[in-house]
Design a protein around this motif. Structure first.
Motif, PDB file in Angstrom:
ATOM      1  N   GLY A 150       0.844  -1.191   0.000  1.00  0.00           N
ATOM      2  CA  GLY A 150       0.000   0.000   0.000  1.00  0.00           C
ATOM      3  C   GLY A 150       0.875   1.234   0.000  1.00  0.00           C
ATOM      4  O   GLY A 150       1.934   1.267   0.639  1.00  0.00           O
ATOM      5  N   ARG A 151       0.440   2.271  -0.735  1.00  0.00           N
ATOM      6  CA  ARG A 151       1.269   3.466  -0.871  1.00  0.00           C
ATOM      7  C   ARG A 151       0.875   4.596   0.060  1.00  0.00           C
ATOM      8  O   ARG A 151       1.588   5.591   0.154  1.00  0.00           O
ATOM      9  CB  ARG A 151       1.197   3.966  -2.322  1.00  0.00           C
ATOM     10  N   PHE A 152      -0.256   4.445   0.780  1.00  0.00           N
ATOM     11  CA  PHE A 152      -0.758   5.561   1.574  1.00  0.00           C
ATOM     12  C   PHE A 152      -1.180   5.108   2.964  1.00  0.00           C
ATOM     13  O   PHE A 152      -1.600   3.958   3.151  1.00  0.00           O
ATOM     14  CB  PHE A 152      -1.969   6.202   0.877  1.00  0.00           C
ATOM     15  N   THR A 153      -1.087   6.033   3.912  1.00  0.00           N
ATOM     16  CA  THR A 153      -1.563   5.778   5.266  1.00  0.00           C
ATOM     17  C   THR A 153      -2.216   7.034   5.819  1.00  0.00           C
ATOM     18  O   THR A 153      -1.584   8.099   5.853  1.00  0.00           O
ATOM     19  CB  THR A 153      -0.426   5.357   6.208  1.00  0.00           C
ATOM     20  N   SER A 154      -3.447   6.909   6.242  1.00  0.00           N
ATOM     21  CA  SER A 154      -4.139   8.005   6.908  1.00  0.00           C
ATOM     22  C   SER A 154      -3.499   8.257   8.269  1.00  0.00           C
ATOM     23  O   SER A 154      -3.164   7.319   8.996  1.00  0.00           O
ATOM     24  CB  SER A 154      -5.615   7.638   7.080  1.00  0.00           C
ATOM     25  N   ARG A 155      -3.342   9.516   8.631  1.00  0.00           N
ATOM     26  CA  ARG A 155      -2.786   9.841   9.947  1.00  0.00           C
ATOM     27  C   ARG A 155      -3.685   9.318  11.065  1.00  0.00           C
ATOM     28  O   ARG A 155      -3.202   8.886  12.119  1.00  0.00           O
ATOM     29  CB  ARG A 155      -2.585  11.352  10.080  1.00  0.00           C
ATOM     30  N   ALA A 156      -5.000   9.372  10.851  1.00  0.00           N
ATOM     31  CA  ALA A 156      -5.927   8.838  11.849  1.00  0.00           C
ATOM     32  C   ALA A 156      -5.722   7.338  12.018  1.00  0.00           C
ATOM     33  O   ALA A 156      -5.754   6.816  13.144  1.00  0.00           O
ATOM     34  CB  ALA A 156      -7.372   9.143  11.447  1.00  0.00           C
ATOM     35  N   ASP A 157      -5.476   6.635  10.907  1.00  0.00           N
ATOM     36  CA  ASP A 157      -5.223   5.202  10.970  1.00  0.00           C
ATOM     37  C   ASP A 157      -3.891   4.914  11.653  1.00  0.00           C
ATOM     38  O   ASP A 157      -3.772   3.974  12.454  1.00  0.00           O
ATOM     39  CB  ASP A 157      -5.213   4.595   9.569  1.00  0.00           C
ATOM     40  N   LEU A 158      -2.877   5.713  11.340  1.00  0.00           N
ATOM     41  CA  LEU A 158      -1.569   5.553  11.970  1.00  0.00           C
ATOM     42  C   LEU A 158      -1.684   5.719  13.487  1.00  0.00           C
ATOM     43  O   LEU A 158      -1.145   4.905  14.255  1.00  0.00           O
ATOM     44  CB  LEU A 158      -0.583   6.573  11.393  1.00  0.00           C
ATOM     45  N   ALA A 159      -2.376   6.755  13.923  1.00  0.00           N
ATOM     46  CA  ALA A 159      -2.547   6.995  15.355  1.00  0.00           C
ATOM     47  C   ALA A 159      -3.282   5.837  16.017  1.00  0.00           C
ATOM     48  O   ALA A 159      -2.887   5.356  17.086  1.00  0.00           O
ATOM     49  CB  ALA A 159      -3.302   8.304  15.574  1.00  0.00           C
ATOM     50  N   ASN A 160      -4.344   5.360  15.374  1.00  0.00           N
ATOM     51  CA  ASN A 160      -5.110   4.253  15.925  1.00  0.00           C
ATOM     52  C   ASN A 160      -4.266   2.991  16.005  1.00  0.00           C
ATOM     53  O   ASN A 160      -4.343   2.237  16.985  1.00  0.00           O
ATOM     54  CB  ASN A 160      -6.356   4.018  15.082  1.00  0.00           C
ATOM     55  N   CYS A 161      -3.462   2.755  14.996  1.00  0.00           N
ATOM     56  CA  CYS A 161      -2.557   1.603  14.989  1.00  0.00           C
ATOM     57  C   CYS A 161      -1.575   1.678  16.149  1.00  0.00           C
ATOM     58  O   CYS A 161      -1.329   0.677  16.834  1.00  0.00           O
ATOM     59  CB  CYS A 161      -1.812   1.547  13.659  1.00  0.00           C
ATOM     60  N   MET A 162      -1.025   2.865  16.389  1.00  0.00           N
ATOM     61  CA  MET A 162      -0.080   3.036  17.491  1.00  0.00           C
ATOM     62  C   MET A 162      -0.732   2.726  18.829  1.00  0.00           C
ATOM     63  O   MET A 162      -0.176   2.008  19.668  1.00  0.00           O
ATOM     64  CB  MET A 162       0.482   4.453  17.488  1.00  0.00           C
ATOM     65  N   LEU A 163      -1.917   3.255  19.043  1.00  0.00           N
ATOM     66  CA  LEU A 163      -2.616   3.014  20.304  1.00  0.00           C
ATOM     67  C   LEU A 163      -2.949   1.542  20.498  1.00  0.00           C
ATOM     68  O   LEU A 163      -2.909   1.024  21.615  1.00  0.00           O
ATOM     69  CB  LEU A 163      -3.896   3.855  20.359  1.00  0.00           C
ATOM     70  N   SER A 164      -3.262   0.864  19.410  1.00  0.00           N
ATOM     71  CA  SER A 164      -3.625  -0.556  19.518  1.00  0.00           C
ATOM     72  C   SER A 164      -2.452  -1.404  19.995  1.00  0.00           C
ATOM     73  O   SER A 164      -2.655  -2.492  20.550  1.00  0.00           O
ATOM     74  CB  SER A 164      -4.145  -1.077  18.172  1.00  0.00           C
ATOM     75  N   GLN A 165      -1.227  -0.917  19.790  1.00  0.00           N
ATOM     76  CA  GLN A 165      -0.057  -1.667  20.228  1.00  0.00           C
ATOM     77  C   GLN A 165       0.073  -1.715  21.746  1.00  0.00           C
ATOM     78  O   GLN A 165       0.761  -2.585  22.297  1.00  0.00           O
ATOM     79  CB  GLN A 165       1.223  -1.083  19.622  1.00  0.00           C
ATOM     80  N   LEU A 166      -0.589  -0.794  22.433  1.00  0.00           N
ATOM     81  CA  LEU A 166      -0.494  -0.745  23.889  1.00  0.00           C
ATOM     82  C   LEU A 166      -1.244  -1.891  24.557  1.00  0.00           C
ATOM     83  O   LEU A 166      -0.976  -2.225  25.707  1.00  0.00           O
ATOM     84  CB  LEU A 166      -1.033   0.597  24.400  1.00  0.00           C
ATOM     85  N   THR A 167      -2.182  -2.479  23.835  1.00  0.00           N
ATOM     86  CA  THR A 167      -3.005  -3.552  24.414  1.00  0.00           C
ATOM     87  C   THR A 167      -2.918  -4.844  23.610  1.00  0.00           C
ATOM     88  O   THR A 167      -3.726  -5.747  23.794  1.00  0.00           O
ATOM     89  CB  THR A 167      -4.475  -3.101  24.492  1.00  0.00           C
ATOM     90  N   ASN A 168      -1.931  -4.927  22.712  1.00  0.00           N
ATOM     91  CA  ASN A 168      -1.794  -6.107  21.865  1.00  0.00           C
ATOM     92  C   ASN A 168      -0.307  -6.391  21.651  1.00  0.00           C
ATOM     93  O   ASN A 168       0.439  -5.512  21.229  1.00  0.00           O
ATOM     94  CB  ASN A 168      -2.484  -5.861  20.521  1.00  0.00           C
ATOM     95  N   VAL A 206       5.839  -3.114  12.246  1.00  0.00           N
ATOM     96  CA  VAL A 206       4.512  -3.296  11.673  1.00  0.00           C
ATOM     97  C   VAL A 206       4.259  -2.207  10.630  1.00  0.00           C
ATOM     98  O   VAL A 206       4.481  -1.021  10.878  1.00  0.00           O
ATOM     99  CB  VAL A 206       3.407  -3.285  12.754  1.00  0.00           C
ATOM    100  N   ALA A 207       3.842  -2.617   9.453  1.00  0.00           N
ATOM    101  CA  ALA A 207       3.471  -1.684   8.394  1.00  0.00           C
ATOM    102  C   ALA A 207       1.967  -1.476   8.439  1.00  0.00           C
ATOM    103  O   ALA A 207       1.205  -2.414   8.688  1.00  0.00           O
ATOM    104  CB  ALA A 207       3.879  -2.239   7.031  1.00  0.00           C
ATOM    105  N   VAL A 208       1.532  -0.246   8.202  1.00  0.00           N
ATOM    106  CA  VAL A 208       0.108   0.081   8.248  1.00  0.00           C
ATOM    107  C   VAL A 208      -0.278   0.807   6.966  1.00  0.00           C
ATOM    108  O   VAL A 208       0.415   1.725   6.522  1.00  0.00           O
ATOM    109  CB  VAL A 208      -0.238   0.922   9.504  1.00  0.00           C
ATOM    110  N   GLY A 209      -1.373   0.382   6.354  1.00  0.00           N
ATOM    111  CA  GLY A 209      -1.807   0.974   5.091  1.00  0.00           C
ATOM    112  C   GLY A 209      -3.292   1.265   5.072  1.00  0.00           C
ATOM    113  O   GLY A 209      -4.094   0.547   5.673  1.00  0.00           O
ATOM    114  N   THR A 210      -3.643   2.343   4.388  1.00  0.00           N
ATOM    115  CA  THR A 210      -5.029   2.753   4.212  1.00  0.00           C
ATOM    116  C   THR A 210      -5.457   2.422   2.786  1.00  0.00           C
ATOM    117  O   THR A 210      -4.762   2.781   1.830  1.00  0.00           O
ATOM    118  CB  THR A 210      -5.194   4.262   4.471  1.00  0.00           C
ATOM    119  N   PHE A 211      -6.592   1.764   2.639  1.00  0.00           N
ATOM    120  CA  PHE A 211      -7.030   1.319   1.321  1.00  0.00           C
ATOM    121  C   PHE A 211      -8.431   1.808   0.958  1.00  0.00           C
ATOM    122  O   PHE A 211      -8.805   1.792  -0.207  1.00  0.00           O
ATOM    123  CB  PHE A 211      -7.000  -0.217   1.262  1.00  0.00           C
TER     124      PHE A 211
END
Length: 232
Positions: free
Chosen positions: A182-200, A208-213
């Motif tokens: 994937g070539r793009f990542t939403s900042r909102a998605d990036l932030a949510n991904c970061m927070l999810s790491q605190l409980t997983n 971890v790579a994160v992509g918005t589709f």
């Protein structure tokens, strides 16, 4: 959870702070310019700090459960050290106060993969030009940061987005270890991904790579924005 966010006043940092407070975390937002920080909340403390100043980093890290870094600077042909030096101070402070969990933002450009679906212009012209010229010093320092984090004894996760852009809300983004097509990542998605790491712990001591589709930005506007404003 009691967390501290470095780079909190950047485009991603502000979104991350807002999401973290909304999830019920106690948040310390570190910025060189607290007077410009847009958010206020009973669970939010905004403090003045600079990652180049070890004492201010130690003060912010002390007593926290986790550290999140969205440090970012614009592209520059001059040497960049904010990622490596900033995270070196963060790691040092975390070791001092026995804070284990670290989640930090890097970029997919630190380890680019060829994607045949990206198209000739993007794969052969746009991406190499950004990585090897205007973004060379930035990505070089990000690689130094990644090496430092990987060599630490912390419970770390490195998050690699691609082509950051804005969306009004979190989308059904995808994650994968090291690389995602994937070539793009939403900042909102990036932030949510970061927070999810605190409980997983799925990506504990991993990249971890994160992509918005679900949505895509305008390519030209994205390149111009990324070239001339804070990265995160």
């Amino acid at each position: 959870m009691n967390i501290v966010i470095f780079g909190a006043n950047g485009p991603t940092g502000r979104i991350l702070t807002e999401q973290a407070v909304a999830e019920g975390h106690m948040v310390t937002a570190v910025t060189r310019h607290p007077e410009t920080f847009p958010h206020q909340n009973a669970r939010l403390q905004v403090v003045r700090g600079d990652v180049f100043d070890l004492s201010s980093v130690e003060h912010a890290v002390s007593g926290k459960d986790a550290v999140l870094s969205t440090l970012g600077v614009p592209f520059s042909r001059d040497e960049i050290t904010v990622y490596s030096q900033g995270v070196a101070h963060i790691v040092q402070a975390m070791n001092k106060y026995n804070v284990r969990r670290l989640v930090c933002v890097s970029s997919s450009a630190t380890e680019p993969h060829y994607d045949p679906q990206g198209g000739f212009i993007f794969e052969r012209i746009i991406q190499p030009t950004i990585i090897k010229t205007i973004g060379k010093t930035l990505y070089t320092d990000m690689r130094r940061m990644e090496t430092l984090v990987k060599n630490s004894k912390l419970d770390w996760t490195i998050v690699r987005p691609s082509g950051l852009f804005e969306t009004p809300a979190v989308t059904p983004y995808k994650m994968a270890e090291t690389y995602i097509r994937g070539r793009f990542t939403s900042r909102a998605d990036l932030a949510n991904c970061m927070l999810s790491q605190l409980t997983n712990d799925q990506y504990l001591r991993k990249v971890v790579a994160v992509g918005t589709f679900a949505v895509k930005p305008n390519m030209l506007k994205l390149i111009m924005r990324e070239a001339f404003q804070k990265k995160h």
